[in-house]
Design an enzyme around this catalytic site. Structure first.
Site, PDB file in Angstrom:
ATOM      1  N   GLU A  41      -3.199  -6.508 -14.594  1.00 41.36           N
ATOM      2  CA  GLU A  41      -4.531  -6.679 -14.010  1.00 41.36           C
ATOM      3  C   GLU A  41      -4.648  -7.914 -13.117  1.00 41.36           C
ATOM      4  O   GLU A  41      -5.369  -7.906 -12.135  1.00 41.36           O
ATOM      5  CB  GLU A  41      -5.596  -6.699 -15.106  1.00 41.36           C
ATOM      6  CG  GLU A  41      -5.668  -5.388 -15.903  1.00 41.36           C
ATOM      7  CD  GLU A  41      -5.853  -4.158 -15.029  1.00 41.36           C
ATOM      8  OE1 GLU A  41      -6.217  -4.300 -13.839  1.00 41.36           O
ATOM      9  OE2 GLU A  41      -5.606  -3.049 -15.539  1.00 41.36           O
ATOM     10  N   HIS A  86      -1.237  -1.421  -8.542  1.00 42.30           N
ATOM     11  CA  HIS A  86      -0.813  -1.028  -9.895  1.00 42.30           C
ATOM     12  C   HIS A  86       0.350  -0.037  -9.883  1.00 42.30           C
ATOM     13  O   HIS A  86       1.061   0.074 -10.881  1.00 42.30           O
ATOM     14  CB  HIS A  86      -1.963  -0.324 -10.616  1.00 42.30           C
ATOM     15  CG  HIS A  86      -2.870  -1.236 -11.385  1.00 42.30           C
ATOM     16  ND1 HIS A  86      -2.406  -2.225 -12.211  1.00 42.30           N
ATOM     17  CD2 HIS A  86      -4.227  -1.271 -11.484  1.00 42.30           C
ATOM     18  CE1 HIS A  86      -3.450  -2.831 -12.774  1.00 42.30           C
ATOM     19  NE2 HIS A  86      -4.559  -2.280 -12.346  1.00 42.30           N
ATOM     20  N   GLU A 129      -6.168   5.101 -20.515  1.00 39.14           N
ATOM     21  CA  GLU A 129      -5.939   3.701 -20.861  1.00 39.14           C
ATOM     22  C   GLU A 129      -7.056   3.196 -21.783  1.00 39.14           C
ATOM     23  O   GLU A 129      -8.215   3.491 -21.505  1.00 39.14           O
ATOM     24  CB  GLU A 129      -5.902   2.817 -19.604  1.00 39.14           C
ATOM     25  CG  GLU A 129      -5.414   1.419 -19.938  1.00 39.14           C
ATOM     26  CD  GLU A 129      -5.230   0.516 -18.703  1.00 39.14           C
ATOM     27  OE1 GLU A 129      -5.731   0.865 -17.624  1.00 39.14           O
ATOM     28  OE2 GLU A 129      -4.589  -0.518 -18.854  1.00 39.14           O
ATOM     29  N   GLY A 135     -14.368   1.622 -13.270  1.00 40.33           N
ATOM     30  CA  GLY A 135     -14.466   1.716 -11.819  1.00 40.33           C
ATOM     31  C   GLY A 135     -13.439   2.675 -11.256  1.00 40.33           C
ATOM     32  O   GLY A 135     -13.737   3.558 -10.467  1.00 40.33           O
ATOM     33  N   ALA A 136     -12.192   2.517 -11.692  1.00 42.12           N
ATOM     34  CA  ALA A 136     -11.095   3.351 -11.214  1.00 42.12           C
ATOM     35  C   ALA A 136      -9.949   3.238 -12.208  1.00 42.12           C
ATOM     36  O   ALA A 136      -9.963   2.368 -13.073  1.00 42.12           O
ATOM     37  CB  ALA A 136     -10.645   2.883  -9.832  1.00 42.12           C
ATOM     38  N   MET A 137      -8.971   4.138 -12.079  1.00 46.30           N
ATOM     39  CA  MET A 137      -7.835   4.107 -13.003  1.00 46.30           C
ATOM     40  C   MET A 137      -6.572   4.482 -12.259  1.00 46.30           C
ATOM     41  O   MET A 137      -6.528   5.467 -11.539  1.00 46.30           O
ATOM     42  CB  MET A 137      -8.092   5.066 -14.178  1.00 46.30           C
ATOM     43  CG  MET A 137      -6.918   5.225 -15.131  1.00 46.30           C
ATOM     44  SD  MET A 137      -6.539   3.659 -16.008  1.00 46.30           S
ATOM     45  CE  MET A 137      -4.788   3.873 -16.309  1.00 46.30           C
ATOM     46  N   GLU A 138      -5.515   3.677 -12.491  1.00 45.46           N
ATOM     47  CA  GLU A 138      -4.315   3.739 -11.667  1.00 45.46           C
ATOM     48  C   GLU A 138      -3.303   4.803 -12.068  1.00 45.46           C
ATOM     49  O   GLU A 138      -2.113   4.626 -11.789  1.00 45.46           O
ATOM     50  CB  GLU A 138      -3.636   2.369 -11.696  1.00 45.46           C
ATOM     51  CG  GLU A 138      -3.038   1.957 -13.062  1.00 45.46           C
ATOM     52  CD  GLU A 138      -3.941   1.079 -13.910  1.00 45.46           C
ATOM     53  OE1 GLU A 138      -5.168   1.131 -13.706  1.00 45.46           O
ATOM     54  OE2 GLU A 138      -3.434   0.355 -14.783  1.00 45.46           O
ATOM     55  N   HIS A 191      -6.394  -2.470  -5.197  1.00 50.72           N
ATOM     56  CA  HIS A 191      -6.126  -2.841  -6.596  1.00 50.72           C
ATOM     57  C   HIS A 191      -5.337  -1.727  -7.298  1.00 50.72           C
ATOM     58  O   HIS A 191      -4.298  -1.979  -7.906  1.00 50.72           O
ATOM     59  CB  HIS A 191      -7.483  -3.087  -7.288  1.00 50.72           C
ATOM     60  CG  HIS A 191      -7.412  -3.394  -8.755  1.00 50.72           C
ATOM     61  ND1 HIS A 191      -7.782  -4.607  -9.274  1.00 50.72           N
ATOM     62  CD2 HIS A 191      -7.040  -2.648  -9.823  1.00 50.72           C
ATOM     63  CE1 HIS A 191      -7.623  -4.602 -10.586  1.00 50.72           C
ATOM     64  NE2 HIS A 191      -7.175  -3.416 -10.956  1.00 50.72           N
ATOM     65  N   GLU A 192      -5.810  -0.508  -7.146  1.00 55.10           N
ATOM     66  CA  GLU A 192      -5.172   0.604  -7.864  1.00 55.10           C
ATOM     67  C   GLU A 192      -3.793   0.911  -7.275  1.00 55.10           C
ATOM     68  O   GLU A 192      -2.866   1.271  -8.000  1.00 55.10           O
ATOM     69  CB  GLU A 192      -6.059   1.849  -7.832  1.00 55.10           C
ATOM     70  CG  GLU A 192      -7.452   1.650  -8.450  1.00 55.10           C
ATOM     71  CD  GLU A 192      -7.437   1.080  -9.857  1.00 55.10           C
ATOM     72  OE1 GLU A 192      -6.475   1.349 -10.601  1.00 55.10           O
ATOM     73  OE2 GLU A 192      -8.380   0.344 -10.213  1.00 55.10           O
TER      74      GLU A 192
HETATM   75 ZN   LIG Z   1      -6.570  -2.585 -12.804  1.00 54.56          ZN
END
Ligand SMILES: [Zn+2]
Length: 829
Positions: free
Chosen positions: A313, A294, A122, A254-257, A290-291
């Protein structure tokens, strides 16, 4: 190119973890609705060997042209073609060290560093791993196949369909075809992964580097909870056959979905017993939630263009807090949302240099330090405002409808409003257009005239601006009467001004009850606000409203509408305050003022801050053992450091003792680890620095490393500060270099030299990952630039003429600098 759409990609990859190269081929089945004689794909830094197209059942070579600047490859077809077109492209690429595209991530002890290869796509880095139509709306199915060493494990979005040995020490791993999805959500990775699994209808695994699964149980279990919540709340089952949560050492964000294969920084997924603090534990849950949110918002229903990125988001941010609150209501996460999300968004969006949530010219929208506070924090806050307006039930029903109507497809903002409007039968579309499509937010000014309250709205900015913008604002007012009576009046402020009858006998009123509205409030008559101050003292207002009153007043001080002394005076109403939200906010505002001021004024703020925080600490204690609430621990770990900087001898003595224990090899409570290390540095010498260096290098916990990196930015000693600045650039891994720099920019002892250091190291700093370089600028410029404004401005004017880097963030940082400089000057005695 809009006439050509991908249907399926078959991606074959042969990554080599010794040479850091991969050879690959990608077959793209596309469909064109009109005759075309060429097809343009996105590609960056791939070396193409050949490109062929199937004609009459045979593959024929095609010429192709690479346009490096446009990140494209143009494939010329042998003749005009309509309908289905099958391309086969072979190429080679690098497993880079830039944490973008298909990249290598190191782990293991120093000197024996080992690597895994993983992806981060992303918004537009899938093109670094395979040629593709790299736009979220160009959804297709994916068949991924990897050839890897027999002793390694491969992971992708789907489960493994087949694994076959090749007889040469390698194996081919073929994954199940994915559903229709966007390129930016594709994941593939290979390495010595270890797993723990939570079986169930949808098996969930946590994948870690070797030997780290002992820290994975907590995240795994919460992952199951979050998945169950989302399936139930959204009314749509999780669409993939498995879910992997993958901890990756070298990770920029931080993280990726990625769909079915979510990646995290290690400290945001792994929970280290006796090291991870309660703040860290909460953050792990929030990021996992959060992830996982998504997987629906973004992955199942995708924005039809990057300008609708907020649809991903904002919801993920909102549910990050919502899911965790469902399971752990005692963590008071919505209070933390106001402080961490809403307040950050209000501060960011009060700049002239801001953007609407729905960013115009969407094609090149990226998540960066300028856009993130708007699309995550403001977006999430606006959703909270909508919930406040239409109610929980209608919100949930509307979301279910929206998800159902656009499954495996794309959506824009309007699709969402329509769903919410239909269900709630309220004018959601009109209201939301005013919040999503225009930049900024309103200041609601209120003046009382007898029984009437006159409410007016203008745009709130710190620096003055010409604007005739207006918003549709849901306003809730609490009115107090003699004898302890009170009532709530709700209205919709949809013009420039309106009035409300509160009765001549009203003795006080509070605007923005519950702080659900995304706006600032100014009481035109100081007396009206001071009257509310009494209610703060007597606790007639709930914590969230006590928070809002002082926080809006501080924003008015920043804007030049009120003197700092008014704020310091008003804060005395919080003498007996015991609640997290007002306390953490007051501590933050005082610290901000402390950093901006100098000389006597700084000393005044420090003195107010010191007695305020010492009182809080005497109430909650230094040691976290007895904390009943998580927020108490979180508050303490922050304010201890401030109190030490303000010169609190008691606090320094306490922290000194605990830090000596740490250096002596004894453990201390994780909830004060960070602050004790920071004060240890503030108070420390070379011996402390050497201890940090040693511990940083041998720690296996990224959470502990984070604490140390914060401490490295917190030294008082000038010589050590200089040494550490160089140390950071040489010794700290790329993913974390920005962290000590951010802390130095908040350290009054390091601040004076930070600007010169930035200027003399700009060539190295701009090699950081783009989001990290932006964080460095955003940390240093607004505060460390005070007193040398002309020099800073001239430097960046020149810089922006030459370079395209970090432009948005430079502009907003210069504006923040102007606000801070003005505040320093106007608050001087
Ligand atoms: Zn996000």
């Amino acid at each position: 190119m809009n006439d050509v759409n991908p249907i399926n990609y078959r991606i074959h990859l042969e990554p080599d973890l010794r040479t850091f190269r991969f050879s690959a081929s990608t077959e793209i089945l596309a469909e064109t609705s009109r005759p075309v004689n060429e097809i343009t794909l996105n590609a960056v830094r791939l070396a193409f060997w050949g490109c062929r197209v199937r004609v009459n059942g045979e593959f024929a070579d095609c010429p192709f042209y690479v346009d490096t600047l446009k990140e494209e490859v143009r494939v010329c077809l042998p003749r005009e073609m309509t309908g289905r077109v099958l391309l086969r492209i072979s190429y080679e690429g690098e497993l880079n060290d830039r944490m973008a595209g298909f990249y290598r991530s190191g782990y293991g002890a120093e000197g024996a560093a080992k690597y895994a290869a993983v992806t981060q796509f992303e918004e537009s880095d899938a093109r670094r791993a395979f040629p593709c139509f790299d736009h979220p709306a160009k959804k297709a199915t994916f068949d991924v196949e990897m050839v890897v060493d027999e002793d390694l494990t491969a992971i992708s979005n789907g489960p493994i369909a087949e694994e076959k040995r090749l007889g040469d020490g390698r194996k081919v791993v073929r994954f199940q075809q994915t559903p229709k999805m966007s390129t930016y959500l594709v994941f593939f990775g290979v390495g010595e992964f270890d797993f723990i699994e939570n079986p169930g209808e949808t098996p969930i695994r946590v994948a870690t580097m070797p030997g780290m699964t002992k820290h994975a149980r907590f995240g795994l279990e919460f992952g199951r909870k979050a998945l169950e919540f989302c399936e139930d709340y959204y009314g749509v089952e999780y669409p993939l056959p498995k879910l992997d949560l993958i901890a990756i050492p070298d990770f920029a964000a931080g993280a990726m979905e990625n769909w079915g294969a979510i990646t995290f920084r290690e400290n945001l997924l792994l929970h280290y017993a006796d090291i991870t603090s309660r703040a860290g534990e909460q953050r792990i849950c929030e990021v996992i939630a959060h992830e996982i949110a998504h997987q629906w918002f973004g992955n199942l229903v995708t924005p039809s263009d990057w300008k609708y990125l907020w649809l991903n988001e904002s919801f993920a941010t909102y549910f990050g807090y919502g899911v965790v609150t469902y399971y752990y209501p005692e963590w008071d996460l919505w209070d933390q949302f106001l402080h961490g999300q809403t307040d950050t968004a209000l501060a960011r969006d009060a700049l002239k240099e801001t953007i609407p949530i729905e960013i115009p010219g969407g094609e090149h929208v990226v998540i960066n330090a300028s856009t993130a506070p708007i699309i995550y924090n403001k977006g999430g806050s606006i959703l909270r405002q909508v919930v406040g307006y239409i109610g929980e039930e209608a919100f949930r029903e509307g979301l279910r409808r929206y998800l159902k109507d656009h499954t495996y497809a794309c959506a824009s903002s309007h699709n969402l409003w329509e769903a919410l409007e239909e269900v709630s039968e309220k004018p959601v579309t009109t209201m939301m257009e005013s919040w999503i499509e225009q930049p900024g937010f309103p200041l609601v000014e209120v003046a009382r005239d007898g029984a009437q309250l006159l409410l007016t709205q203008t745009r709130f900015t710190y620096l003055s601006i010409e604007s005739n913008q207006a918003w549709v604002i849901p306003v809730a007012v609490k009115v107090f009467y003699e004898g302890g009576d009170s009532k709530t009046i709700s209205t919709l402020l949809d013009s420039r001004e309106t009035s409300i009858d509160i009765g001549a006998d009203a003795i006080a009123y509070k605007i923005n009850l519950g702080q659900t509205g995304f706006y600032r409030v100014k009481y035109r008559r100081k007396g009206d606000l001071w009257e509310l101050g009494k209610r703060v003292l007597s606790r007639e207002l709930p914590p969230v409203d006590r928070w809002g009153l002082q926080n809006d007043l501080y924003a008015l001080v920043r804007r030049g509408d009120a003197p700092l002394d008014d704020y310091l005076d008003f804060v005395s109403n919080y003498e007996h305050e015991g609640d997290f939200l007002p306390l953490v906010s007051i501590a933050g505002n005082l610290f901000q003022a402390y950093l901006v001021m100098e000389g006597n004024r700084r000393a005044t703020v420090a003195s107010v801050g010191k007695s305020f925080l010492e009182r809080v600490l005497s109430h909650i204690g230094y040691e976290p053992e007895q904390d009943r609430r998580y927020t108490t621990s979180i508050l303490r770990d922050q304010i201890i450091v401030h109190a030490a900087l303000y010169g609190s001898g008691d606090v320094v003595e306490f922290a000194r003792g605990r830090f000596a224990s740490l250096m002596g090899g004894r453990s201390i409570h994780p909830d004060i680890m960070k602050s004790v290390m920071q004060i240890g540095a503030l108070d420390g010498n070379r011996e402390a620095f050497q201890w940090f260096d040693k511990t940083l290098k041998c720690s296996e916990s990224e959470h502990e490393r984070m604490n140390i990196l914060a401490a490295l930015g917190s030294f008082r000693d000038g010589e050590l500060i200089k040494e550490i600045q160089e140390y950071v650039l040489k010794e700290v891994p790329d993913r974390n270099k920005f962290i000590p720099i951010q802390y130095m920019a908040l350290n009054p002892h390091a601040m004076p030299a930070m600007w010169q250091w930035y200027v003399s190291h700009v060539g190295v700093l701009e090699q950081f990952h783009p989001i990290h370089y932006e964080r460095v600028i955003e940390a240093i410029v607004p505060v460390c630039g005070i007193g040398r404004e002309q020099e800073v401005r001239a430097f960046f004017e020149d810089y922006m003429k030459q370079k395209d880097k970090a432009r948005d963030v430079i502009k907003l940082s210069l504006e923040k600098l102007e606000i801070n400089s003005r505040m320093r000057v106007s608050c001087e005695v």
